[in-house]
Design a protein around this motif. Structure first.
Motif, short mmCIF file in Angstrom:
data_model
loop_
_atom_site.label_atom_id
_atom_site.label_comp_id
_atom_site.label_asym_id
_atom_site.label_seq_id
_atom_site.Cartn_x
_atom_site.Cartn_y
_atom_site.Cartn_z
N LEU A 89 0.83 -1.21 0.00
CA LEU A 89 0.00 0.00 0.00
C LEU A 89 0.86 1.26 0.00
O LEU A 89 0.52 2.27 -0.63
N SER A 90 2.00 1.19 0.69
CA SER A 90 2.86 2.37 0.81
C SER A 90 3.43 2.83 -0.54
O SER A 90 3.88 3.97 -0.66
N HIS A 91 3.37 1.98 -1.54
CA HIS A 91 3.90 2.34 -2.86
C HIS A 91 3.01 3.31 -3.62
O HIS A 91 3.45 3.99 -4.54
N PHE A 92 1.72 3.36 -3.24
CA PHE A 92 0.81 4.20 -4.03
C PHE A 92 -0.22 4.96 -3.20
O PHE A 92 -1.11 5.60 -3.74
N CYS A 93 -0.10 4.92 -1.87
CA CYS A 93 -1.16 5.50 -1.04
C CYS A 93 -0.55 6.15 0.20
O CYS A 93 0.28 5.53 0.86
N ASN A 94 -0.95 7.37 0.48
CA ASN A 94 -0.57 8.00 1.74
C ASN A 94 -1.60 7.62 2.81
O ASN A 94 -2.80 7.56 2.53
N ILE A 95 -1.13 7.40 4.01
CA ILE A 95 -1.98 6.98 5.12
C ILE A 95 -1.80 7.98 6.26
O ILE A 95 -0.68 8.43 6.52
N GLU A 96 -2.90 8.30 6.94
CA GLU A 96 -2.84 9.17 8.11
C GLU A 96 -3.43 8.45 9.32
O GLU A 96 -4.25 7.54 9.16
N PRO A 97 -3.06 8.86 10.52
CA PRO A 97 -3.65 8.25 11.72
C PRO A 97 -5.18 8.35 11.68
O PRO A 97 -5.73 9.39 11.34
N GLY A 98 -5.82 7.27 12.02
CA GLY A 98 -7.29 7.21 11.97
C GLY A 98 -7.82 6.58 10.70
O GLY A 98 -8.98 6.20 10.64
N ASP A 99 -6.98 6.49 9.65
CA ASP A 99 -7.38 5.76 8.44
C ASP A 99 -7.42 4.26 8.76
O ASP A 99 -6.77 3.80 9.72
N VAL A 100 -8.18 3.51 7.95
CA VAL A 100 -8.34 2.09 8.25
C VAL A 100 -8.12 1.23 7.01
O VAL A 100 -8.28 1.68 5.87
#
Length: 315
Positions: free
Chosen positions: A229-240
């Motif tokens: 997922l880290s290759h194409f998506c930014n994630i923030e705290p609280g995302d699921v």
């Protein structure tokens, strides 16, 4: 050992509470969103002696909007087999998203939209991120487990007659009330993340078991999935991240011979036959049906509570 928390409303006031021994002990945290509560929980909040039973409270989703809901499809071995696919030949991870407008209480209603006849259920283990991911994972990025703050239970409700004929999963999986979440937010302690392998997922419709499997049968495990997922998506705290559903859904793919024949038909005719065939299946959810699901380890070190839902027709 993970600590279990519940988000609830009482007398028009929203709060969080610790879930212990079948009781909710209010924390006085107020209307914190999921990200804010994860920070709050790091300070080892204490509760008073006052407690409530779940029946005295309106239990809310512990996952709050706005948030990003990333999902995985066809990620259990038996689910792939019943779909006519070989899990050992699956060489890609199927990701899709779901609108956070679909979030709803884990104890309440699932509304079947007027135009939907093929309403399906999908119990899923959900992961809540506690740290941002803004670059491709590498050997210096640390352990994946450091980025997952909590587990929760989700039901990825799906309108198959929208999702498949219209070739768009986002709408067919995102109607309001299509994402019951909770009741428990299990905030992880060091070492708890690896317990995902021991979790058993069970879903019943009208007291009959439809889905049962263990998370150990995931095709792509959480570590692999988050790295990808880290290759194409930014994630923030609280995302699921919803990690996929076991076998036993109402949907059954037509056999390979039928699929080859259908491929020769005009698109509209093909999907008319698909819907006609699926409508013969009694497993699809109907108004008045009751859904009960739970996810827990045999030793109860992780117990995400019981989700109890009733299907209602949109008026």
């Amino acid at each position: 050992m993970a600590k279990n928390f519940i988000r609830f409303e009482q007398n028009d006031h929203i709060d969080w509470g610790e879930w212990k021994q079948g009781k909710v002990f209010p924390l006085g945290a107020g209307e914190l969103n999921t990200k804010e509560f994860l920070e709050f929980s790091k300070n080892n909040p204490s509760s008073g002696s006052k407690s409530y039973s779940a029946e005295e409270l309106k239990i809310l989703s512990p996952i709050t909007a706005p948030c990003q809901v990333v999902c995985q499809g066809a990620n259990y071995r038996q689910h792939l087999i019943e779909s006519g696919l070989d899990p050992d030949e699956k060489n890609y991870n199927l990701f899709f998203s779901k609108s956070d407008a679909s979030l709803t209480s884990p104890l309440g209603k699932v509304i079947r939209p007027k135009q939907v006849k093929l309403l399906d259920y999908e119990i899923e283990l959900g992961l809540v991120f506690g740290k941002s991911i803004r670059e491709t994972w590498n050997k210096n990025s640390g352990e994946v487990s450091d980025y997952v703050a909590a587990f929760f239970m989700a039901n990825d409700i799906s309108a198959r007659d929208i999702q498949l004929p219209q070739l768009q999963w986002y709408k067919g999986k995102s109607y309001r009330t299509f994402l019951p979440a909770g009741p428990v937010l299990a905030v992880l302690e060091p070492g708890d993340f690896q317990l995902w392998k021991s979790l058993e997922l069970t879903l019943l419709v009208n007291d009959r078991v439809r889905q049962h499997d263990t998370a150990a049968n995931l095709v792509f495990n959480p570590e692999e999935s988050i790295r990808e997922l880290s290759h194409f998506c930014n994630i923030e705290p609280g995302d699921v991240l919803l990690t996929g559903t076991p076998s036993g859904c109402a949907l059954r793919a037509p056999g390979k011979l039928l699929q080859k024949i259908a491929a020769l038909l005009p698109e509209k005719k093909k999907w008319e036959l698909f819907q006609k065939g699926q409508l013969k299946r009694s497993e699809y959810l109907q108004p008045g049906d009751n859904i009960r699901s739970f996810i827990r380890s045999a030793d109860r070190r992780i117990d995400l509570g019981d989700q109890i839902l009733r299907v209602e027709q949109e008026s």
